[in-house]
Design a protein around this motif. Structure first.
Motif, mmCIF file in Angstrom:
data_model
loop_
_atom_site.group_PDB
_atom_site.id
_atom_site.type_symbol
_atom_site.label_atom_id
_atom_site.label_comp_id
_atom_site.label_asym_id
_atom_site.label_seq_id
_atom_site.Cartn_x
_atom_site.Cartn_y
_atom_site.Cartn_z
ATOM 1 N N LYS A 1 0.830 -1.199 0.000
ATOM 2 C CA LYS A 1 0.000 0.000 0.000
ATOM 3 C C LYS A 1 0.867 1.254 0.000
ATOM 4 O O LYS A 1 0.607 2.212 -0.750
ATOM 5 C CB LYS A 1 -0.921 -0.001 1.217
ATOM 6 C CG LYS A 1 -1.860 1.189 1.270
ATOM 7 C CD LYS A 1 -2.799 1.106 2.471
ATOM 8 C CE LYS A 1 -3.747 2.298 2.511
ATOM 9 N NZ LYS A 1 -4.668 2.220 3.681
ATOM 10 N N MET A 2 1.911 1.240 0.799
ATOM 11 C CA MET A 2 2.813 2.384 0.845
ATOM 12 C C MET A 2 3.538 2.577 -0.488
ATOM 13 O O MET A 2 3.608 3.697 -1.024
ATOM 14 C CB MET A 2 3.842 2.187 1.960
ATOM 15 C CG MET A 2 4.816 3.345 2.112
ATOM 16 S SD MET A 2 6.343 2.872 2.975
ATOM 17 C CE MET A 2 7.153 1.870 1.709
ATOM 18 N N ALA A 3 4.072 1.469 -1.032
ATOM 19 C CA ALA A 3 4.833 1.560 -2.277
ATOM 20 C C ALA A 3 3.978 2.078 -3.421
ATOM 21 O O ALA A 3 4.429 2.880 -4.250
ATOM 22 C CB ALA A 3 5.423 0.192 -2.624
ATOM 23 N N LYS A 4 2.737 1.623 -3.484
ATOM 24 C CA LYS A 4 1.842 2.072 -4.547
ATOM 25 C C LYS A 4 1.439 3.533 -4.370
ATOM 26 O O LYS A 4 1.118 4.208 -5.342
ATOM 27 C CB LYS A 4 0.592 1.190 -4.590
ATOM 28 C CG LYS A 4 0.835 -0.204 -5.133
ATOM 29 C CD LYS A 4 -0.469 -0.983 -5.238
ATOM 30 C CE LYS A 4 -0.245 -2.352 -5.848
ATOM 31 N NZ LYS A 4 -1.524 -3.092 -6.025
ATOM 32 N N THR A 5 1.455 4.004 -3.127
ATOM 33 C CA THR A 5 1.087 5.394 -2.854
ATOM 34 C C THR A 5 2.205 6.357 -3.225
ATOM 35 O O THR A 5 1.975 7.380 -3.877
ATOM 36 C CB THR A 5 0.723 5.574 -1.371
ATOM 37 O OG1 THR A 5 -0.381 4.725 -1.058
ATOM 38 C CG2 THR A 5 0.347 7.021 -1.072
ATOM 39 N N ILE A 6 3.433 6.030 -2.820
ATOM 40 C CA ILE A 6 4.551 6.937 -3.068
ATOM 41 C C ILE A 6 5.317 6.602 -4.339
ATOM 42 O O ILE A 6 6.221 7.333 -4.735
ATOM 43 C CB ILE A 6 5.514 6.960 -1.868
ATOM 44 C CG1 ILE A 6 6.188 5.592 -1.675
ATOM 45 C CG2 ILE A 6 4.780 7.376 -0.597
ATOM 46 C CD1 ILE A 6 7.233 5.579 -0.560
ATOM 47 N N LYS B 201 15.708 -2.359 -8.029
ATOM 48 C CA LYS B 201 17.067 -1.856 -8.231
ATOM 49 C C LYS B 201 17.103 -0.338 -8.346
ATOM 50 O O LYS B 201 18.009 0.313 -7.827
ATOM 51 C CB LYS B 201 17.665 -2.479 -9.497
ATOM 52 C CG LYS B 201 17.865 -3.978 -9.417
ATOM 53 C CD LYS B 201 19.046 -4.348 -8.542
ATOM 54 C CE LYS B 201 20.367 -4.066 -9.216
ATOM 55 N NZ LYS B 201 21.512 -4.535 -8.384
ATOM 56 N N VAL B 202 16.121 0.231 -9.052
ATOM 57 C CA VAL B 202 16.154 1.679 -9.307
ATOM 58 C C VAL B 202 15.229 2.455 -8.377
ATOM 59 O O VAL B 202 15.204 3.679 -8.398
ATOM 60 C CB VAL B 202 15.795 1.986 -10.776
ATOM 61 C CG1 VAL B 202 16.736 1.254 -11.719
ATOM 62 C CG2 VAL B 202 14.343 1.633 -11.097
ATOM 63 N N ARG B 203 14.439 1.737 -7.563
ATOM 64 C CA ARG B 203 13.510 2.296 -6.580
ATOM 65 C C ARG B 203 12.249 2.887 -7.204
ATOM 66 O O ARG B 203 11.168 2.808 -6.616
ATOM 67 C CB ARG B 203 14.197 3.318 -5.668
ATOM 68 C CG ARG B 203 15.296 2.696 -4.813
ATOM 69 C CD ARG B 203 15.900 3.689 -3.831
ATOM 70 N NE ARG B 203 16.914 3.040 -3.006
ATOM 71 C CZ ARG B 203 16.694 2.521 -1.800
ATOM 72 N NH1 ARG B 203 15.478 2.595 -1.280
ATOM 73 N NH2 ARG B 203 17.660 1.961 -1.113
ATOM 74 N N LEU B 204 12.346 3.505 -8.361
ATOM 75 C CA LEU B 204 11.160 4.007 -9.047
ATOM 76 C C LEU B 204 10.250 2.845 -9.406
ATOM 77 O O LEU B 204 10.729 1.744 -9.674
ATOM 78 C CB LEU B 204 11.557 4.745 -10.325
ATOM 79 C CG LEU B 204 12.539 5.902 -10.184
ATOM 80 C CD1 LEU B 204 13.077 6.288 -11.550
ATOM 81 C CD2 LEU B 204 11.873 7.072 -9.498
ATOM 82 N N ARG B 205 8.925 3.072 -9.433
ATOM 83 C CA ARG B 205 8.021 2.011 -9.835
ATOM 84 C C ARG B 205 6.913 2.586 -10.716
ATOM 85 O O ARG B 205 6.578 3.762 -10.643
ATOM 86 C CB ARG B 205 7.441 1.265 -8.626
ATOM 87 C CG ARG B 205 6.577 2.066 -7.713
ATOM 88 C CD ARG B 205 5.997 1.205 -6.585
ATOM 89 N NE ARG B 205 4.874 0.405 -7.033
ATOM 90 C CZ ARG B 205 4.800 -0.921 -6.937
ATOM 91 N NH1 ARG B 205 5.779 -1.615 -6.409
ATOM 92 N NH2 ARG B 205 3.732 -1.567 -7.348
ATOM 93 N N LYS B 206 6.408 1.730 -11.579
ATOM 94 C CA LYS B 206 5.290 2.118 -12.436
ATOM 95 C C LYS B 206 4.071 2.435 -11.576
ATOM 96 O O LYS B 206 3.887 1.801 -10.531
ATOM 97 C CB LYS B 206 4.951 0.970 -13.404
ATOM 98 C CG LYS B 206 6.078 0.552 -14.318
ATOM 99 C CD LYS B 206 5.668 -0.602 -15.219
ATOM 100 C CE LYS B 206 5.403 -1.876 -14.429
ATOM 101 N NZ LYS B 206 5.077 -3.040 -15.299
ATOM 102 N N PRO B 207 3.253 3.418 -11.949
ATOM 103 C CA PRO B 207 3.228 4.133 -13.240
ATOM 104 C C PRO B 207 4.010 5.444 -13.281
ATOM 105 O O PRO B 207 3.755 6.282 -14.150
ATOM 106 C CB PRO B 207 1.737 4.415 -13.404
ATOM 107 C CG PRO B 207 1.262 4.657 -12.015
ATOM 108 C CD PRO B 207 2.041 3.670 -11.164
ATOM 109 N N ASP B 208 4.950 5.662 -12.360
ATOM 110 C CA ASP B 208 5.760 6.880 -12.414
ATOM 111 C C ASP B 208 6.429 6.978 -13.784
ATOM 112 O O ASP B 208 7.130 6.056 -14.207
ATOM 113 C CB ASP B 208 6.817 6.827 -11.308
ATOM 114 C CG ASP B 208 7.553 8.146 -11.122
ATOM 115 O OD1 ASP B 208 7.541 8.980 -12.042
ATOM 116 O OD2 ASP B 208 8.158 8.324 -10.047
#
Length: 243
Positions: free
Chosen positions: A59-64, A158-165
């Motif tokens: 939930k946190m990962a999808k939020t931020i 690895k890059v910390r960024l996640r979709k849909p960013d």
């Protein structure tokens, strides 16, 4: 398909591979996971706690729209009450076992042949995937002999960024050396995959309509894909050989 597309990025989970339920396989993974961490709770108690911690992290990962490394995942989120000296050196293995808790992951029909043919046709191929493991996708690529098909592999762990960013899509394009408008993205999620690729300015978005996954985000898509397919080999109809 526009002839300006020369690069194709893929999602992996549910797009190139899917989960097959295998109770014996999953049970073996559960036993090894509990042994590695030295769990003292019962199986049901342990996995109830782990599942609750996992849902909170998701939930946190999808939020931020950020992911953490495997070691951070286990030490800070999944098993913060367990000894760090036991968890840290085993973090990578624990992640793989946690993934195996769901079952075996196998490629969809025609994946290997389609990837090799797209490469033969002159396309640059890459991966953009939200994943908690840093080794599972590279290991699969080697095992199924498709590693040579991919020029760039971007994993959120690895890059910390996640979709849909859009930043993760732009990073992938820079790494592979293509402008976003020359890239296509193939994914199965009608919200995360489609919105990310379209908002990043990718030239085409292909939605793999894998049965049972269309509404798992729990919200309606705000944008639509350019193309829809029901099997991976259909990509060969969309992407002809480049000159």
């Amino acid at each position: 398909m526009s002839n300006k597309i020369d690069t194709i990025f893929f999602d992996v989970g549910a797009t190139l591979r899917y989960v097959v339920e295998d109770p014996e396989f999953a049970a073996a993974a559960d036993r090894e996971l509990m042994a590695l961490v030295g769990a003292t709770e019962s199986h049901d108690e342990f996995f109830a706690k782990l599942n609750a911690n996992w849902k909170a992290y998701r939930k946190m990962a999808k939020t931020i729209l950020l992911d953490v490394s495997e070691m951070e995942l286990w030490l800070q989120y999944l098993l913060p009450d367990y000894p760090a000296e036991r968890i840290a050196p085993n973090a990578a293995r624990l992640t793989r076992l946690w993934r195996d808790h769901d079952g075996r992951r196998v490629p969809h029909e025609g994946v290997k042949e389609t990837l090799k043919e797209l490469k033969r046709r002159g396309y640059k191929l890459g991966i953009i995937a939200n994943t908690i493991t840093e080794t599972e996708i590279p290991d699969w690529m080697c095992h199924d002999q498709v590693a040579d098909c991919f020029t760039t592999v971007i994993l959120s762990s690895k890059v910390r960024l996640r979709k849909p960013d859009t930043a993760i899509y732009h990073l992938a394009a820079r790494c592979i050396g293509s402008a976003p408008e020359n890239c296509a993205y193939v994914g199965d999620n009608p919200v995360r995959d489609v919105e990310g690729a379209v908002n990043a300015g990718y030239g085409a978005m292909v939605l793999f309509e894998d049965a049972g996954t269309a509404d798992r985000e729990g919200k309606d898509p705000t944008v639509q894909p350019n193309f829809r397919i029901r099997s991976i080999p259909e990509l060969l109809e969309l992407f002809p050989a480049l000159n």
